[in-house]
Design a protein around this motif. Sequence first.
Motif, PDB file in Angstrom:
ATOM      1  N   ASP A   1       0.056 144.434 -18.780  1.00  0.00           N
ATOM      2  CA  ASP A   1      -0.504 143.672 -17.656  1.00  0.00           C
ATOM      3  C   ASP A   1      -0.397 144.453 -16.342  1.00  0.00           C
ATOM      4  O   ASP A   1      -1.187 144.251 -15.422  1.00  0.00           O
ATOM      5  CB  ASP A   1       0.229 142.332 -17.507  1.00  0.00           C
ATOM      6  CG  ASP A   1       0.012 141.429 -18.716  1.00  0.00           C
ATOM      7  OD1 ASP A   1      -1.059 141.522 -19.339  1.00  0.00           O
ATOM      8  OD2 ASP A   1       0.925 140.645 -19.039  1.00  0.00           O
ATOM      9  N   ILE A   2       0.591 145.339 -16.242  1.00  0.00           N
ATOM     10  CA  ILE A   2       0.785 146.105 -15.010  1.00  0.00           C
ATOM     11  C   ILE A   2      -0.436 146.976 -14.725  1.00  0.00           C
ATOM     12  O   ILE A   2      -0.928 147.038 -13.596  1.00  0.00           O
ATOM     13  CB  ILE A   2       2.068 146.964 -15.093  1.00  0.00           C
ATOM     14  CG1 ILE A   2       3.292 146.038 -15.132  1.00  0.00           C
ATOM     15  CG2 ILE A   2       2.145 147.940 -13.924  1.00  0.00           C
ATOM     16  CD1 ILE A   2       4.604 146.774 -15.228  1.00  0.00           C
ATOM     17  N   ALA A   3      -0.951 147.616 -15.768  1.00  0.00           N
ATOM     18  CA  ALA A   3      -2.134 148.464 -15.590  1.00  0.00           C
ATOM     19  C   ALA A   3      -3.287 147.653 -15.023  1.00  0.00           C
ATOM     20  O   ALA A   3      -4.027 148.129 -14.154  1.00  0.00           O
ATOM     21  CB  ALA A   3      -2.515 149.107 -16.927  1.00  0.00           C
ATOM     22  N   ALA A   4      -3.440 146.405 -15.484  1.00  0.00           N
ATOM     23  CA  ALA A   4      -4.529 145.553 -15.002  1.00  0.00           C
ATOM     24  C   ALA A   4      -4.354 145.251 -13.513  1.00  0.00           C
ATOM     25  O   ALA A   4      -5.313 145.314 -12.744  1.00  0.00           O
ATOM     26  CB  ALA A   4      -4.571 144.253 -15.808  1.00  0.00           C
TER      27      ALA A   4
ATOM     28  N   ARG B   1      -4.999 148.310 -11.347  1.00  0.00           N
ATOM     29  CA  ARG B   1      -6.426 148.593 -11.227  1.00  0.00           C
ATOM     30  C   ARG B   1      -7.031 147.865 -10.024  1.00  0.00           C
ATOM     31  O   ARG B   1      -7.986 148.348  -9.425  1.00  0.00           O
ATOM     32  CB  ARG B   1      -7.145 148.195 -12.531  1.00  0.00           C
ATOM     33  CG  ARG B   1      -7.819 149.368 -13.232  1.00  0.00           C
ATOM     34  CD  ARG B   1      -8.469 148.922 -14.525  1.00  0.00           C
ATOM     35  NE  ARG B   1      -7.495 148.834 -15.622  1.00  0.00           N
ATOM     36  CZ  ARG B   1      -7.371 147.806 -16.454  1.00  0.00           C
ATOM     37  NH1 ARG B   1      -8.151 146.747 -16.337  1.00  0.00           N
ATOM     38  NH2 ARG B   1      -6.461 147.826 -17.410  1.00  0.00           N
ATOM     39  N   ALA B   2      -6.486 146.679  -9.701  1.00  0.00           N
ATOM     40  CA  ALA B   2      -7.001 145.925  -8.554  1.00  0.00           C
ATOM     41  C   ALA B   2      -6.641 146.614  -7.237  1.00  0.00           C
ATOM     42  O   ALA B   2      -7.244 146.326  -6.204  1.00  0.00           O
ATOM     43  CB  ALA B   2      -6.444 144.507  -8.575  1.00  0.00           C
TER      44      ALA B   2
ATOM     45  N   ALA C   1      -6.818 136.361  -7.192  1.00  0.00           N
ATOM     46  CA  ALA C   1      -5.707 135.569  -7.701  1.00  0.00           C
ATOM     47  C   ALA C   1      -4.419 135.903  -6.950  1.00  0.00           C
ATOM     48  O   ALA C   1      -3.592 135.025  -6.687  1.00  0.00           O
ATOM     49  CB  ALA C   1      -5.542 135.818  -9.197  1.00  0.00           C
ATOM     50  N   LEU C   2      -4.261 137.177  -6.602  1.00  0.00           N
ATOM     51  CA  LEU C   2      -3.070 137.577  -5.846  1.00  0.00           C
ATOM     52  C   LEU C   2      -3.121 137.000  -4.430  1.00  0.00           C
ATOM     53  O   LEU C   2      -2.130 136.483  -3.917  1.00  0.00           O
ATOM     54  CB  LEU C   2      -2.983 139.106  -5.771  1.00  0.00           C
ATOM     55  CG  LEU C   2      -2.424 139.811  -7.008  1.00  0.00           C
ATOM     56  CD1 LEU C   2      -2.704 141.304  -6.926  1.00  0.00           C
ATOM     57  CD2 LEU C   2      -0.933 139.566  -7.137  1.00  0.00           C
TER      58      LEU C   2
ATOM     59  N   ASP D   1     -10.996 141.428 -14.592  1.00  0.00           N
ATOM     60  CA  ASP D   1     -11.489 142.508 -13.736  1.00  0.00           C
ATOM     61  C   ASP D   1     -10.690 142.558 -12.440  1.00  0.00           C
ATOM     62  O   ASP D   1     -10.015 141.588 -12.061  1.00  0.00           O
ATOM     63  CB  ASP D   1     -12.972 142.314 -13.441  1.00  0.00           C
ATOM     64  CG  ASP D   1     -13.212 141.019 -12.700  1.00  0.00           C
ATOM     65  OD1 ASP D   1     -13.266 139.975 -13.357  1.00  0.00           O
ATOM     66  OD2 ASP D   1     -13.293 141.044 -11.460  1.00  0.00           O
ATOM     67  N   GLY D   2     -10.757 143.673 -11.753  1.00  0.00           N
ATOM     68  CA  GLY D   2      -9.951 143.900 -10.556  1.00  0.00           C
ATOM     69  C   GLY D   2     -10.192 142.876  -9.458  1.00  0.00           C
ATOM     70  O   GLY D   2      -9.258 142.419  -8.803  1.00  0.00           O
ATOM     71  N   VAL D   3     -11.444 142.482  -9.219  1.00  0.00           N
ATOM     72  CA  VAL D   3     -11.757 141.530  -8.142  1.00  0.00           C
ATOM     73  C   VAL D   3     -11.080 140.192  -8.408  1.00  0.00           C
ATOM     74  O   VAL D   3     -10.461 139.594  -7.523  1.00  0.00           O
ATOM     75  CB  VAL D   3     -13.288 141.350  -8.023  1.00  0.00           C
ATOM     76  CG1 VAL D   3     -13.605 140.324  -6.950  1.00  0.00           C
ATOM     77  CG2 VAL D   3     -13.957 142.676  -7.715  1.00  0.00           C
TER      78      VAL D   3
END
Lengths: 196, 196
Positions: free
Chosen positions: A88-91, A94-95, A189-190, A182-184
């Motif tokens: 999940d960290i890689a995902a 990527r953002a 969400a963050l 996806d990154g967006v």
Amino acid sequence: VSAIDEAATELARLPGIGRKTALRLVYHLLRQPEERVRALARALVGLSERVAPCSLCFNYAERGQLCQICSDPRRDRTVICVVEEASDIAAIERAAEYRGLYHVLGGRLSPLDGVSASDLTVEALVKRVRQGGVAEIILATNASVEGEATALYVQQALEPLAVRTTRIARGLPVGGDLEYADGVTIAQALAARREM
Amino acid sequence: VSAIDEAATELARLPGIGRKTALRLVYHLLRQPEERVRALARALVGLSERVAPCSLCFNYAERGQLCQICSDPRRDRTVICVVEEASDIAAIERAAEYRGLYHVLGGRLSPLDGVSASDLTVEALVKRVRQGGVAEIILATNASVEGEATALYVQQALEPLAVRTTRIARGLPVGGDLEYADGVTIAQALAARREM
């Protein structure tokens, strides 16, 4: 030929690879120079030999070292983003939105699969927070039933420490896996995370 | 982590496996016990070490032995089915129609890819026929332009030997790959083979 059967059987154990795809891969490898096949085999064994959990956050790291993120002096050490799996960290990276540290739980609470709190790294997280210097914990478990239950469990474990605890917004489709977002979506969400 | 990058890079070299799928496979392998990863690596290396071309038909065989088909006394040794690749044999065997032997050319004539007649095992086929006892050669190269050209070339090479030479019917979709055809189509194509 038994060597062909054995290789196809091993490849077919991988997720998303059926018997027919496995055989196609085997025939491809049979046409490659021996050195190419050995390089692939060596790289796979290298995963077991050279990768180990980071002693701080349980992300994947070179054996005996902190992970790339924990050892990066430019990261904000006052924020910890809690995820289910190291992948999940890689995902999230990527953002390119998040500059803090991580904590990998190593799964989600799932009584049906026999995964209970003691199988996760929650205690190590509590210890990290207790050592001080942490201003916020962002709970970024998946938006599934188990992910929500896990977030709730971690929040309760942290409650006595009075650290600000937030949950990433349900910008993820409900039931969705963080790893495939996806990154967006992850960035939104963050940004929309809320107090728990 | 460099070991993760290396393994993902090697896996992404395989046909049909992109960078994202390769990473997903790597994360899966990282969650497996070391023994499972080693078994996969060993099976892949076994392909190079234990598989070699059959000295009679160039099908895949245990190193130093005839292939399973050439060494089977129940096969009809008077018919030879000529295919481009050893992987095509599995497709024809799946149809469970054919009881003769095979001959693997090792490719198809393709000037653009720099494959000429001398790269194929046509000479070895001519030698097999010259040794006698062969009543029919079935040309089962792919139904592509190169496959047809290859069939024509093999037929001309066999012409002086006056052996019956047939071509499997265009039951295959034109341009299609034999390896991916279903058993019924292959059986029909065999039944409708015609004199060349």
